[in-house]
Design a protein around this motif. Sequence first.
Motif, PDB file in Angstrom:
ATOM      1  N   ILE A  30       0.356  -1.101   0.179  1.00 19.13           N
ATOM      2  CA  ILE A  30       0.172  -0.100  -0.051  1.00 19.13           C
ATOM      3  C   ILE A  30       1.196   1.439  -0.285  1.00 19.13           C
ATOM      4  N   ASN A  31       1.358   1.856  -0.851  1.00 15.66           N
ATOM      5  CA  ASN A  31       1.456   2.875  -1.190  1.00 15.66           C
ATOM      6  C   ASN A  31       3.778   2.636  -0.955  1.00 15.66           C
ATOM      7  N   GLY A  32       3.870   1.047  -1.309  1.00 13.27           N
ATOM      8  CA  GLY A  32       5.311   0.765  -1.486  1.00 13.27           C
ATOM      9  C   GLY A  32       5.499   0.240  -0.055  1.00 13.27           C
ATOM     10  N   LYS A  33       4.688   0.026   0.761  1.00 10.16           N
ATOM     11  CA  LYS A  33       4.948  -0.637   2.645  1.00 10.16           C
ATOM     12  C   LYS A  33       3.911  -1.982   2.141  1.00 10.16           C
ATOM     13  N   PRO A 130      -6.426  -7.452  10.347  1.00  4.72           N
ATOM     14  CA  PRO A 130      -4.969  -6.498   9.279  1.00  4.72           C
ATOM     15  C   PRO A 130      -5.864  -5.739   8.050  1.00  4.72           C
ATOM     16  N   ASP A 131      -6.903  -6.398   8.135  1.00  4.57           N
ATOM     17  CA  ASP A 131      -7.886  -6.255   7.090  1.00  4.57           C
ATOM     18  C   ASP A 131      -8.494  -4.720   6.948  1.00  4.57           C
ATOM     19  N   ASP A 132      -8.929  -4.368   8.335  1.00  5.45           N
ATOM     20  CA  ASP A 132      -8.907  -3.346   8.960  1.00  5.45           C
ATOM     21  C   ASP A 132      -7.852  -1.829   8.765  1.00  5.45           C
ATOM     22  N   ILE A 262      -8.042  -1.173  -3.344  1.00  2.00           N
ATOM     23  CA  ILE A 262      -7.666   0.375  -4.795  1.00  2.00           C
ATOM     24  C   ILE A 262      -8.313   1.465  -3.894  1.00  2.00           C
ATOM     25  N   LYS A 263      -9.164   1.649  -2.856  1.00  2.00           N
ATOM     26  CA  LYS A 263      -8.782   2.812  -3.016  1.00  2.00           C
ATOM     27  C   LYS A 263      -7.898   3.183  -1.158  1.00  2.00           C
ATOM     28  N   ILE A 268      -4.020   6.842   1.292  1.00  2.00           N
ATOM     29  CA  ILE A 268      -2.342   6.695   2.202  1.00  2.00           C
ATOM     30  C   ILE A 268      -1.298   7.165   1.006  1.00  2.00           C
ATOM     31  N   ALA A 269      -1.560   7.769  -0.456  1.00  2.00           N
ATOM     32  CA  ALA A 269      -0.374   8.005  -1.101  1.00  2.00           C
ATOM     33  C   ALA A 269      -0.979   9.872  -1.106  1.00  2.00           C
ATOM     34  N   LYS A 270      -2.086   9.825  -0.384  1.00  2.00           N
ATOM     35  CA  LYS A 270      -2.240  11.326  -0.263  1.00  2.00           C
ATOM     36  C   LYS A 270      -2.042  11.713   1.615  1.00  2.00           C
TER      37      LYS A 270
END
Length: 271
Positions: A30-33, A130-132, A262-263, A268-270
């Motif tokens: 998720i964003n590189g991690k 961990p899904d949450d 995907i969302k 997280i990228a933001k």
Amino acid sequence: MIKQAIIPLAGLGTRLLPLTSVFAKELLPINGKPGIEYILDECIDAGIKEVVFIISKKKQMIKNYFYNDNFYKKIIKKKKDPRILKEYQKILKYKKMIKFVYQNKPLGTGDAVLKTRKYIKDNFFLMLLPDDLIIRHNCSKSLIKVHNRYKSSVMASMSVKKKTVSRWGIFKLKKKLDKKNFLVSDVIEKPSLKNAPSNKAVIGRYILSKKIFLKLLKQKPGKGGEIHITDSIQSLINDEEKFIAHNFSGKYLDCGSMNGYIKSTLEIAKL
Ligand code: UTP
């Protein structure tokens, strides 16, 4: 003090197929991690000292991720790249605090929790699904504060759209304790819209009493033939065990479904 956490990771991850056909969803970036590192960072920041991972043979790659020392050592010697060294040191820090137990048949979250019975030392422990992912605020830290104040079991909660209640564990409130905390009288796993006592859902952060293990030992399979932690929580509530629903701050991200994953990556990228 809450010092131990458990993380069930032995599920099949079918909602994320085909990504999960040969890969563990908790290692998806998720964003590189990897998602699981966000969860571990939340634990560390909340003061957790030991984490028990419940994995399966099929998800052995999760253990390999933390036990790849020879590979790192060779690369670091050859490349002398400070970024790789830093990443390796971070993995070593995680590795030191993780214990692994196995649940080779995915019989449900309750069955997964039961596998950690011998490892839990104190009367209360933290459980994270961990899904949450919860961003912008450390939910585990807040739950621990609530636990220290009320000396009870605690679950993270949020309101969900009525028409989606059948996807969640839904609870009924007994009493308001303060602005963010409520005493729970009932909790039902994935109720139909007709049977849902409210639109308040349990999110994957819990502080549970060790007493839950005695309930889980006797727990019969429930919805979908799985052994649900929710059913054992209800059984404890029936025995007058205090459970608090804590309306957490921060933003909830569902990383267990394809759309949600995907969302989450975009959110997280933001940050
Ligand atoms: P879920 O049922 O939501 O996810 O379990 P899943 O089974 O991994 O994925 P889907 O539903 O097939 O897409 C919630 C959490 O509990 C773990 C899962 O790994 C996940 O982190 N779990 C679930 C177990 O450890 N064991 C189980 O038997 C079931």
